[in-house]
Design a protein around this motif. Structure first.
Motif, PDB file in Angstrom:
ATOM      1  N   THR A 128       0.621  39.056  71.473  1.00  0.00           N
ATOM      2  CA  THR A 128       1.478  37.874  71.300  1.00  0.00           C
ATOM      3  C   THR A 128       2.339  37.651  72.537  1.00  0.00           C
ATOM      4  OG1 THR A 128       3.135  39.239  70.185  1.00  0.00           O
ATOM      5  CG2 THR A 128       1.532  38.076  68.801  1.00  0.00           C
ATOM      6  N   THR A 129       1.963  38.268  73.641  1.00  0.00           N
ATOM      7  CA  THR A 129       2.700  38.138  74.900  1.00  0.00           C
ATOM      8  C   THR A 129       1.872  37.358  75.890  1.00  0.00           C
ATOM      9  OG1 THR A 129       3.837  40.239  74.521  1.00  0.00           O
ATOM     10  CG2 THR A 129       3.821  39.395  76.773  1.00  0.00           C
ATOM     11  N   ILE A 130       2.502  36.372  76.546  1.00  0.00           N
ATOM     12  CA  ILE A 130       1.824  35.525  77.521  1.00  0.00           C
ATOM     13  C   ILE A 130       2.414  35.818  78.894  1.00  0.00           C
ATOM     14  CG2 ILE A 130       1.348  33.147  78.226  1.00  0.00           C
ATOM     15  CD1 ILE A 130       1.578  32.324  75.340  1.00  0.00           C
ATOM     16  N   VAL A 131       1.533  35.999  79.873  1.00  0.00           N
ATOM     17  CA  VAL A 131       1.938  36.309  81.248  1.00  0.00           C
ATOM     18  C   VAL A 131       1.550  35.137  82.143  1.00  0.00           C
ATOM     19  CG1 VAL A 131       1.691  37.883  83.194  1.00  0.00           C
ATOM     20  CG2 VAL A 131       1.667  38.784  80.860  1.00  0.00           C
ATOM     21  N   THR A 132       2.556  34.546  82.832  1.00  0.00           N
ATOM     22  CA  THR A 132       2.313  33.413  83.733  1.00  0.00           C
ATOM     23  C   THR A 132       2.752  33.804  85.142  1.00  0.00           C
ATOM     24  OG1 THR A 132       2.656  31.829  81.947  1.00  0.00           O
ATOM     25  CG2 THR A 132       2.817  30.997  84.198  1.00  0.00           C
ATOM     26  N   PRO A 133       1.862  33.740  86.130  1.00  0.00           N
ATOM     27  CA  PRO A 133       2.247  34.093  87.501  1.00  0.00           C
ATOM     28  C   PRO A 133       3.112  32.996  88.140  1.00  0.00           C
ATOM     29  CG  PRO A 133      -0.017  33.340  87.471  1.00  0.00           C
ATOM     30  CD  PRO A 133       0.433  33.370  86.044  1.00  0.00           C
ATOM     31  N   ILE A 134       4.091  33.429  88.957  1.00  0.00           N
ATOM     32  CA  ILE A 134       4.936  32.490  89.707  1.00  0.00           C
ATOM     33  C   ILE A 134       4.387  32.454  91.129  1.00  0.00           C
ATOM     34  CG2 ILE A 134       7.268  31.973  90.502  1.00  0.00           C
ATOM     35  CD1 ILE A 134       8.299  33.568  88.107  1.00  0.00           C
ATOM     36  N   ILE A 135       3.925  31.299  91.562  1.00  0.00           N
ATOM     37  CA  ILE A 135       3.292  31.132  92.868  1.00  0.00           C
ATOM     38  C   ILE A 135       4.292  30.489  93.826  1.00  0.00           C
ATOM     39  CG2 ILE A 135       1.284  30.262  94.099  1.00  0.00           C
ATOM     40  CD1 ILE A 135       0.616  32.186  91.818  1.00  0.00           C
ATOM     41  N   HIS A 136       4.482  31.105  94.997  1.00  0.00           N
ATOM     42  CA  HIS A 136       5.362  30.531  96.031  1.00  0.00           C
ATOM     43  C   HIS A 136       4.728  29.236  96.515  1.00  0.00           C
ATOM     44  CE1 HIS A 136       7.728  30.029  99.706  1.00  0.00           C
ATOM     45  NE2 HIS A 136       8.601  30.952  99.198  1.00  0.00           N
ATOM     46  N   GLU A 137       5.520  28.189  96.579  1.00  0.00           N
ATOM     47  CA  GLU A 137       4.992  26.864  96.878  1.00  0.00           C
ATOM     48  C   GLU A 137       4.367  26.800  98.256  1.00  0.00           C
ATOM     49  OE1 GLU A 137       6.377  22.176  96.622  1.00  0.00           O
ATOM     50  OE2 GLU A 137       7.888  23.729  96.910  1.00  0.00           O
ATOM     51  N   GLN A 138       4.981  27.444  99.253  1.00  0.00           N
ATOM     52  CA  GLN A 138       4.480  27.372 100.621  1.00  0.00           C
ATOM     53  C   GLN A 138       3.518  28.506 100.941  1.00  0.00           C
ATOM     54  OE1 GLN A 138       8.059  27.325 103.001  1.00  0.00           O
ATOM     55  NE2 GLN A 138       8.563  25.174 102.452  1.00  0.00           N
ATOM     56  N   LYS A 139       3.851  29.714 100.536  1.00  0.00           N
ATOM     57  CA  LYS A 139       3.019  30.866 100.882  1.00  0.00           C
ATOM     58  C   LYS A 139       1.798  31.011  99.965  1.00  0.00           C
ATOM     59  CE  LYS A 139       6.906  33.526 102.715  1.00  0.00           C
ATOM     60  NZ  LYS A 139       7.668  34.786 102.602  1.00  0.00           N
ATOM     61  N   LYS A 140       1.829  30.345  98.834  1.00  0.00           N
ATOM     62  CA  LYS A 140       0.736  30.422  97.871  1.00  0.00           C
ATOM     63  C   LYS A 140       0.461  31.858  97.436  1.00  0.00           C
ATOM     64  CE  LYS A 140       0.092  26.008  98.282  1.00  0.00           C
ATOM     65  NZ  LYS A 140       0.552  25.090  97.198  1.00  0.00           N
TER      66      LYS A 140
END
Length: 472
Positions: A128-140
């Motif tokens: 029941t846990t969702i993992v969402t990656p945070i992507i740097h806008e410039q460095k990708k």
């Protein structure tokens, strides 16, 4: 008493047993039908839950991915404490989340997979846990993870709102129960549905149809079956009664013929002797009295004596049908031998007579004299039915193993009120007839194991068909 007992047994076998067997089959059929309806209904609501959960997961994932996009865009400006405050505030506002956390490093397989795929993943260890990656806008590059634990009681409440009385279970890919609505009732059948946005499975037990529901649904069909079987029973009773009536009528006819035979056997000799004496004296008187008036009276007396003799002869045939000698004869020759007699009678009555032989021999085991009498009687009746002239046709054919004789005339036909009683003794539509001619014909044909049928249309004519078995 015996007939009543047999009728009760027939009623049990033909009505009670089929009703019981049919009712049992209807109950089983209805049970299967209603059970199938329950399966379809359960599958319908399982799909409703599936669509709702898929929509819920899609909205939740979109919310987290939007938040991760914002954080990735302002990563330099946001401090860790500010980010935690933001996540706590979101957690309070959104009832779907039990907890939302930020991780800068991957500490679980789900995080590593999310980092590698740069997509939101469901933690297989904590489903029941969702993992969402945070992507740097410039460095990708992945600079952290949003980890959100869903509220299972919220999902459970959503499912109860859709179908409050249903019993569902939600499993993860490892078979672990994530949640359940109500207690699953015992059932032999289950319905499972796979979600699209998560490796989860919804399972629902199909409830059993109650006996009361089954009986209520089966009752109209059972009543229809009982009515139909009783209608068939009434038709059978009617057929049996009709058959019994026909048998009694045939027995009555046989008794009539037997009575006629007994009467003929006991009185024929006594009648013929006085008639012979009367006939002799009439001939003597006719030679003595030559005047026209006396001769007219003598002629009438002679005709009536001849008529009495014919009746006595017909009585004897009816009374002693077994007194005959059978031999193999060609039916063509039998009819040909009496052709001149029929032709002369037809000529006297202005009737055109035609005889058609069969193309092949028609050997039959018969008494020639009796068959001659049949043909003569039928021809005589046909000629007498054409008082104003007409056409008489006698033809012979072979049909399979039968020799067929057709006697067709263009006379006045037979009235409908008489046609059903033609073979009853003393039944006639002629003023001077004895009512025994056709009875004698049928008796002789029956003696030869044949059949006789009469088809007549008033004012158009009559067709008589006699069938006799071939043999040699």
């Amino acid at each position: 008493m015996e007939r009543g007992r047999m009728k009760r047994w027939l009623y049990i076998l033909l009505v009670i047993v089929p009703c019981l067997v049919g009712s049992a089959w209807i109950v089983l059929w209805q049970d299967a039908q209603q059970q199938q309806e329950q399966i379809e209904e359960t599958r319908l609501f399982a799909n409703i839950h599936k669509n709702d959960l898929d929509r819920f997961l899609a909205e939740t994932t979109a919310r987290l991915e939007t938040l991760a996009l914002v954080i990735g865009k302002h990563a330099k400006k946001l401090e860790k404490e500010e980010m935690n405050d933001l996540l706590q505030q979101l957690q309070k506002q959104d009832v779907r989340f039990e907890r939302i956390s930020f991780f800068s490093e991957s500490t679980s397989p789900a995080m590593r997979l999310a980092k590698a795929t740069k997509q939101t993943m469901i933690d297989s260890q904590h489903t029941t846990t969702i993992v969402t990656p945070i992507i740097h806008e410039q460095k990708k590059q992945t600079i952290g993870f949003l980890v959100a634990k869903l509220r299972t009681n919220y999902i459970q409440n959503r499912m109860k709102i859709v179908y409050p009385n249903a019993s569902f279970r939600l499993y993860d890919e490892n078979g672990t129960v994530l949640l359940e609505t109500n207690e699953l009732r015992p059932s032999k059948q289950t319905v499972t549905v796979q979600l699209n946005h998560a490796p989860w499975v919804i399972e629902a037990n199909v409830p059993r149809v109650s006996l009361k529901q089954n009986i209520r649904a089966s009752l109209p069909y059972i009543l229809s079956l009982i009515i139909a079987i009783h209608i068939i029973w009434l038709f059978i009773q009617y057929w049996l009664l009709k058959r019994q009536t026909m048998m009694e009528r045939m027995e009555t006819e046989a008794q009539k013929l037997e009575l006629i035979g007994t009467l003929a056997a006991s009185t024929a000799h006594e009648i013929r002797n006085p008639l012979a004496g009367i006939k002799g004296f009439i001939q003597l008187l006719s030679e003595k009295h030559k005047d026209n008036e006396s001769q007219l009276y003598f002629s009438v007396i002679q005709n009536e004596i001849t008529r009495i003799n014919d009746i006595v002869n017909e009585f004897l045939i009816l009374g002693k049908p077994t007194a005959r000698k059978l031999e193999t004869c060609d039916l063509n020759r039998i009819v040909q031998s009496i052709h001149p007699m029929i032709e002369s009678q037809a000529h006297l009555h202005n009737v055109v007579y035609t005889f058609q032989r069969a193309d092949v021999p028609l050997p039959i085991r018969c008494s020639k004299d009796h068959l001659k009498q049949v043909v003569l009687n039928l021809a005589k009746n046909a000629i007498e039915a054409m008082s104003n002239g007409g056409q008489l046709t006698i033809s012979l054919t072979k049909q399979n193993d039968w020799a067929v004789l057709h006697v067709v005339d263009t006379g006045c036909g037979i009235p409908k009120q008489v046609s059903d009683k033609l073979f009853q003794p003393f039944m006639t539509s002629k003023q001077t007839g004895t009512g025994l001619g056709l009875v004698v014909c049928k008796r002789i044909v029956d003696m030869h194991e044949g059949t006789i049928d009469i088809h007549s249309i008033e004012n158009k004519g009559t067709t008589i068909t006699v069938r006799l078995p071939l043999g040699g």
